[in-house]
Design a protein around this motif. Structure first.
Motif, PDB file in Angstrom:
ATOM      1  N   LEU A 237      62.000  86.804  21.141  1.00 22.82           N
ATOM      2  CA  LEU A 237      62.128  85.554  21.433  1.00 22.82           C
ATOM      3  C   LEU A 237      61.180  84.753  20.558  1.00 22.82           C
ATOM      4  O   LEU A 237      61.544  83.850  19.756  1.00 22.82           O
ATOM      5  N   ASP A 238      60.004  85.272  20.283  1.00 23.81           N
ATOM      6  CA  ASP A 238      58.960  84.634  19.043  1.00 23.81           C
ATOM      7  C   ASP A 238      59.558  84.845  17.754  1.00 23.81           C
ATOM      8  O   ASP A 238      59.321  83.655  17.207  1.00 23.81           O
ATOM      9  N   ILE A 239      60.290  85.921  17.463  1.00 21.38           N
ATOM     10  CA  ILE A 239      60.965  86.173  15.955  1.00 21.38           C
ATOM     11  C   ILE A 239      61.976  84.795  15.841  1.00 21.38           C
ATOM     12  O   ILE A 239      62.177  84.274  14.943  1.00 21.38           O
ATOM     13  N   ILE A 240      62.894  84.884  16.943  1.00 14.90           N
ATOM     14  CA  ILE A 240      64.015  83.936  16.732  1.00 14.90           C
ATOM     15  C   ILE A 240      63.418  82.510  16.709  1.00 14.90           C
ATOM     16  O   ILE A 240      64.027  81.523  15.718  1.00 14.90           O
ATOM     17  N   GLY A 241      62.435  82.235  17.534  1.00 14.72           N
ATOM     18  CA  GLY A 241      62.095  80.705  17.596  1.00 14.72           C
ATOM     19  C   GLY A 241      62.713  80.181  19.031  1.00 14.72           C
ATOM     20  O   GLY A 241      63.762  80.426  19.292  1.00 14.72           O
ATOM     21  N   LEU A 242      61.715  79.440  19.680  1.00 14.12           N
ATOM     22  CA  LEU A 242      62.011  79.158  20.950  1.00 14.12           C
ATOM     23  C   LEU A 242      63.256  77.970  21.116  1.00 14.12           C
ATOM     24  O   LEU A 242      63.778  77.749  22.194  1.00 14.12           O
ATOM     25  N   THR A 243      63.291  77.466  20.127  1.00 10.25           N
ATOM     26  CA  THR A 243      64.197  76.047  20.163  1.00 10.25           C
ATOM     27  C   THR A 243      65.668  76.472  20.311  1.00 10.25           C
ATOM     28  O   THR A 243      66.399  75.997  21.306  1.00 10.25           O
ATOM     29  N   THR A 244      66.152  77.503  19.644  1.00 11.89           N
ATOM     30  CA  THR A 244      67.425  78.048  19.552  1.00 11.89           C
ATOM     31  C   THR A 244      67.869  78.809  21.191  1.00 11.89           C
ATOM     32  O   THR A 244      68.815  78.029  21.716  1.00 11.89           O
ATOM     33  N   PRO A 245      67.005  79.374  21.626  1.00 13.61           N
ATOM     34  CA  PRO A 245      67.415  79.922  23.103  1.00 13.61           C
ATOM     35  C   PRO A 245      67.106  78.751  24.063  1.00 13.61           C
ATOM     36  O   PRO A 245      68.120  78.492  25.177  1.00 13.61           O
ATOM     37  N   TYR A 246      66.469  77.583  23.729  1.00  6.45           N
ATOM     38  CA  TYR A 246      66.342  76.529  24.566  1.00  6.45           C
ATOM     39  C   TYR A 246      67.372  75.568  24.593  1.00  6.45           C
ATOM     40  O   TYR A 246      68.193  75.347  25.700  1.00  6.45           O
ATOM     41  N   ASN A 247      68.135  75.512  23.556  1.00  4.52           N
ATOM     42  CA  ASN A 247      69.356  74.608  23.305  1.00  4.52           C
ATOM     43  C   ASN A 247      70.461  75.267  24.019  1.00  4.52           C
ATOM     44  O   ASN A 247      71.508  74.842  24.524  1.00  4.52           O
ATOM     45  N   ILE A 248      70.416  76.863  23.913  1.00  4.04           N
ATOM     46  CA  ILE A 248      71.585  77.684  24.602  1.00  4.04           C
ATOM     47  C   ILE A 248      71.719  77.419  26.214  1.00  4.04           C
ATOM     48  O   ILE A 248      72.574  77.034  26.682  1.00  4.04           O
ATOM     49  N   LEU A 249      70.326  77.588  26.500  1.00  2.00           N
ATOM     50  CA  LEU A 249      70.009  77.428  28.025  1.00  2.00           C
ATOM     51  C   LEU A 249      70.419  75.939  28.461  1.00  2.00           C
ATOM     52  O   LEU A 249      71.007  76.005  29.547  1.00  2.00           O
ATOM     53  N   ALA A 250      70.062  75.022  27.624  1.00  2.00           N
ATOM     54  CA  ALA A 250      70.212  73.699  28.199  1.00  2.00           C
ATOM     55  C   ALA A 250      71.512  73.191  28.566  1.00  2.00           C
ATOM     56  O   ALA A 250      71.780  72.288  29.194  1.00  2.00           O
TER      57      ALA A 250
END
Length: 286
Positions: A237-250
């Motif tokens: 997750l740190d490699i990906i960056g947390l903004t992308t997983p946040y947008n997916i989850l939101a």
């Protein structure tokens, strides 16, 4: 009909967009990178400079100044019309929000030449949800890269029922030409192959920590020891960056939105966005 791809435009210069642009330029293509503001382009310039250093350290073919030459050859612009005016291929790597992508493709379709192929790097959205906004569904498909493209060099290619088979093959050939291993999907699947496997793992890891069951370090340690994997889900997750997983989850169901709220309150709102910001679930030295 022979489809030739030489001029490539990348929309979005975030973590992965910058990598796609750099790898494409490094492979000898003419590359333009677009973003919405001068501040975004300044950040992109920093990312590209760091990528040149990374390639010098990690990619054998980057000797003799090739990495620096590749970085210098990427044109940066905030003018969308100019960015795509002569593009053979546009690779879109903007935020993982359907409405933003749909609006962008409507504008893109007005500016790009008729021959231009459009490819979305969307992590989880179906290209069918976007195709009617492109104005050219026969020349539209998904081309999904994994983060750290010079190391994890897959490129998943997924069309819709409208995608011209020759366009599909041209994008497969392009992926190979920039050093990727093309992964061909026979029909649409949200998450392709990689994220169909990865996203449930990452969500399960976050649910464990958000629920108070285990700290991120313990979750990662368990995964590494139990599977032999080099990194755990929170490191990923740190490699990906947390903004992308946040947008997916939101933009998912109630459970996903609860995880998004936890991620936002505990990390994103505190500036902990992953490796790129120096801290996410872990802290990183400069």
């Amino acid at each position: 009909m022979t489809i030739e791809i030489r001029k490539v435009t990348v929309l979005g210069t975030g973590v992965l967009g910058s990598q796609i642009a750099f790898q494409t330029a490094f492979s000898g293509f003419d590359v333009t990178a677009y973003d919405i503001s001068d501040d975004a382009l300044a950040a992109a310039g920093d990312r590209i400079t760091k990528l040149a250093a990374t390639y010098r350290d990690e990619v054998p073919a980057a000797a003799d100044g090739k990495a620096d030459k590749s970085a210098a050859g990427i044109a940066l612009t905030t003018d969308l019309a100019a960015a795509v005016a002569d593009a053979d291929l546009v690779i879109e790597a903007i935020p993982e929000v359907l409405a933003i992508k749909q609006e962008t493709y409507q504008r893109l379709g007005e500016f790009a030449p008729e021959r231009t192929i459009f490819a979305t790097n969307s992590s989880t959205l179906l290209p069918s949800d976007i195709k009617d906004f492109t104005g050219r569904p026969d020349k539209f498909l998904a081309l999904h890269f994994a983060n750290l493209v010079w190391k994890y060099n897959t490129a998943e290619v997924m069309g819709t029922s409208d995608t011209d088979p020759e366009v599909y093959q041209a994008v497969v050939d392009f992926a190979a030409a920039i050093g990727m291993v093309p992964i061909e999907l026979h029909k649409e699947k949200a998450g392709y192959v990689l994220n169909s496997l990865l996203v449930p793992l990452l969500n399960a890891a976050m649910a464990l920590s958000a629920g108070g069951y285990a700290e991120p370090e313990a979750v990662d340690k368990t995964w590494r020891i139990g599977t032999g994997a080099p990194v755990g889900p929170f490191q990923i997750l740190d490699i990906i960056g947390l903004t992308t997983p946040y947008n997916i989850l939101a933009n998912s169901g109630e459970d996903g939105q609860q995880l998004a709220a936890w991620l936002k309150a505990n990390y994103i709102d505190k500036g902990k966005l992953g490796i790129a910001s120096g801290e996410g679930f872990y802290r990183y030295s400069a």
